[in-house]
Design a protein around this motif. Structure first.
Motif, PDB file in Angstrom:
ATOM      1  N   THR A 225       5.888   0.247  -1.574  1.00  0.00           N
ATOM      2  CA  THR A 225       4.691   1.085  -1.593  1.00  0.00           C
ATOM      3  C   THR A 225       4.103   1.227  -0.188  1.00  0.00           C
ATOM      4  OG1 THR A 225       3.306  -0.835  -2.102  1.00  0.00           O
ATOM      5  CG2 THR A 225       4.110   0.471  -3.969  1.00  0.00           C
ATOM      6  N   LEU A 226       3.472   2.385   0.041  1.00  0.00           N
ATOM      7  CA  LEU A 226       2.787   2.670   1.309  1.00  0.00           C
ATOM      8  C   LEU A 226       1.355   3.051   0.981  1.00  0.00           C
ATOM      9  CD1 LEU A 226       2.903   3.197   4.426  1.00  0.00           C
ATOM     10  CD2 LEU A 226       3.467   5.576   3.851  1.00  0.00           C
ATOM     11  N   HIS A 227       0.380   2.356   1.590  1.00  0.00           N
ATOM     12  CA  HIS A 227      -1.028   2.600   1.322  1.00  0.00           C
ATOM     13  C   HIS A 227      -1.644   3.375   2.499  1.00  0.00           C
ATOM     14  CE1 HIS A 227      -0.985  -0.102  -2.158  1.00  0.00           C
ATOM     15  NE2 HIS A 227      -0.317  -0.976  -1.406  1.00  0.00           N
ATOM     16  N   LEU A 228      -2.225   4.508   2.194  1.00  0.00           N
ATOM     17  CA  LEU A 228      -2.931   5.327   3.189  1.00  0.00           C
ATOM     18  C   LEU A 228      -4.408   5.367   2.792  1.00  0.00           C
ATOM     19  CD1 LEU A 228      -0.389   8.291   3.473  1.00  0.00           C
ATOM     20  CD2 LEU A 228      -0.589   6.291   4.963  1.00  0.00           C
ATOM     21  N   GLN A 229      -5.290   4.913   3.711  1.00  0.00           N
ATOM     22  CA  GLN A 229      -6.710   4.823   3.409  1.00  0.00           C
ATOM     23  C   GLN A 229      -7.514   5.704   4.375  1.00  0.00           C
ATOM     24  OE1 GLN A 229      -7.377   0.579   3.727  1.00  0.00           O
ATOM     25  NE2 GLN A 229      -6.907   0.232   1.570  1.00  0.00           N
ATOM     26  N   ASP A 230      -8.610   6.263   3.809  1.00  0.00           N
ATOM     27  CA  ASP A 230      -9.542   7.071   4.606  1.00  0.00           C
ATOM     28  C   ASP A 230      -8.779   8.095   5.451  1.00  0.00           C
ATOM     29  OD1 ASP A 230     -11.907   8.032   5.638  1.00  0.00           O
ATOM     30  OD2 ASP A 230     -12.131   6.430   7.132  1.00  0.00           O
ATOM     31  N   ALA A 231      -8.128   8.983   4.773  1.00  0.00           N
ATOM     32  CA  ALA A 231      -7.230   9.936   5.426  1.00  0.00           C
ATOM     33  C   ALA A 231      -7.973  10.805   6.445  1.00  0.00           C
ATOM     34  CB  ALA A 231      -6.565  10.819   4.367  1.00  0.00           C
ATOM     35  N   THR A 232      -7.329  10.990   7.569  1.00  0.00           N
ATOM     36  CA  THR A 232      -7.817  11.906   8.603  1.00  0.00           C
ATOM     37  C   THR A 232      -6.723  12.942   8.867  1.00  0.00           C
ATOM     38  OG1 THR A 232      -6.931  10.615  10.454  1.00  0.00           O
ATOM     39  CG2 THR A 232      -9.126  10.015   9.647  1.00  0.00           C
ATOM     40  N   TYR A 233      -7.003  13.856   9.804  1.00  0.00           N
ATOM     41  CA  TYR A 233      -5.982  14.855  10.129  1.00  0.00           C
ATOM     42  C   TYR A 233      -4.774  14.208  10.804  1.00  0.00           C
ATOM     43  CZ  TYR A 233      -9.327  18.445   8.849  1.00  0.00           C
ATOM     44  OH  TYR A 233     -10.210  19.234   8.141  1.00  0.00           O
TER      45      TYR A 233
END
Length: 260
Positions: free
Chosen positions: A35-43
């Motif tokens: 799994t890959l966790h991406l938090q508080d996405a930005t550009y």
């Protein structure tokens, strides 16, 4: 993804042997595991993510998959400064650049106050699928305020350029009557000071005996006073002359008996 959201991506491969999973973005490793966790996405989160599954005991056995992530949101101007302060020489042409990212792709427009001559010299609506760029050329005739407006259906963002016009430097400055009279007064004062210094030096040398001050000349003149003998000799000479004249007159213009 919406800007600011979190996301968890998973990558699974079936194998009878133990597997290892690694995640990459643009060739750089960004995670390990299924799994890959991406938090508080930005550009910056936008891009393609690739998962690669290998069998450590048999390196030749491997497979991969990818996911393309797009972060959606309003325009975001590149650069931390929302207002830029500039100073430019009057008459110069300067280029102002404005870049914005966002999805959907924002459009850029300009609002310029104070500039009589300006031209949008470069418009790139799509540097990549998430970035727009625009450049304007402005002639600095006076103080200028230029606004870059990046807008889309998701919102608007503005960046301001404040330009202060600086007069062009000149090599000569006109003289006013006050300046001229002031210069004359200063010149006179300097001359008087120089004369005073020169007089002091001459007086000092005179007191030290370095300057004779014309004494020898006076002595030479006094030493050349006519003496009594000189008067007698001169008178004798004059008398001789008169005697000769008289003798010539008596003898009727004949010479002296001893004259030959």
């Amino acid at each position: 993804m919406i800007k600011g959201e979190d996301l968890t991506a998973s990558c699974n491969a079936l194998s009878s042997l133990k597997t290892s999973t690694v995640w990459y973005k643009e060739g750089k490793q960004v995670g390990k595991g299924n799994t890959l966790h991406l938090q508080d996405a930005t550009y910056d989160t936008t891009g393609e993510y690739k998962c690669e599954v290998t069998v450590p005991s048999l390196p030749a056995l491997k497979t991969s998959g990818s996911v393309n992530i797009i972060v959606q949101g309003g325009p975001q101007l590149i650069g931390v400064e929302q207002e830029v302060q500039l100073e430019e020489v009057q008459g110069m042409m300067i280029n102002l650049s404005c870049e914005a990212v966002g999805h959907p792709l924002p459009s850029i427009s300009w609002s310029i106050i104070g500039g009589q001559h300006w031209l949008e010299v470069e418009v790139v609506n799509k540097v990549n699928e998430h970035m727009a760029r625009s450049v304007v050329s402005v002639q600095v005739t006076s103080d200028i305020s230029a606004q870059c407006n990046a807008s889309s259906e998701m919102g608007t963002e503005v960046k301001t350029f404040s330009i202060r016009a600086v007069p062009r430097a000149t090599t000569t400055a006109p003289f006013s009557p006050v300046d001229r009279s002031g210069g004359i007064i200063v010149g006179i004062i300097v001359c008087l000071l120089l004369l005073a210094i020169l007089g002091s030096v001459l007086y000092f040398l005179y007191k030290k005996g370095k300057i004779p001050c014309g004494r020898s000349g006076k002595q030479e003149i006094s030493n050349k006073e006519i003496t009594k003998d000189d008067i007698v000799v001169e008178m004798k000479t004059n008398l001789k002359t008169e005697e000769t004249v008289l003798l010539k007159a008596v003898n009727g213009g004949k010479g002296m008996p001893n004259d030959k």
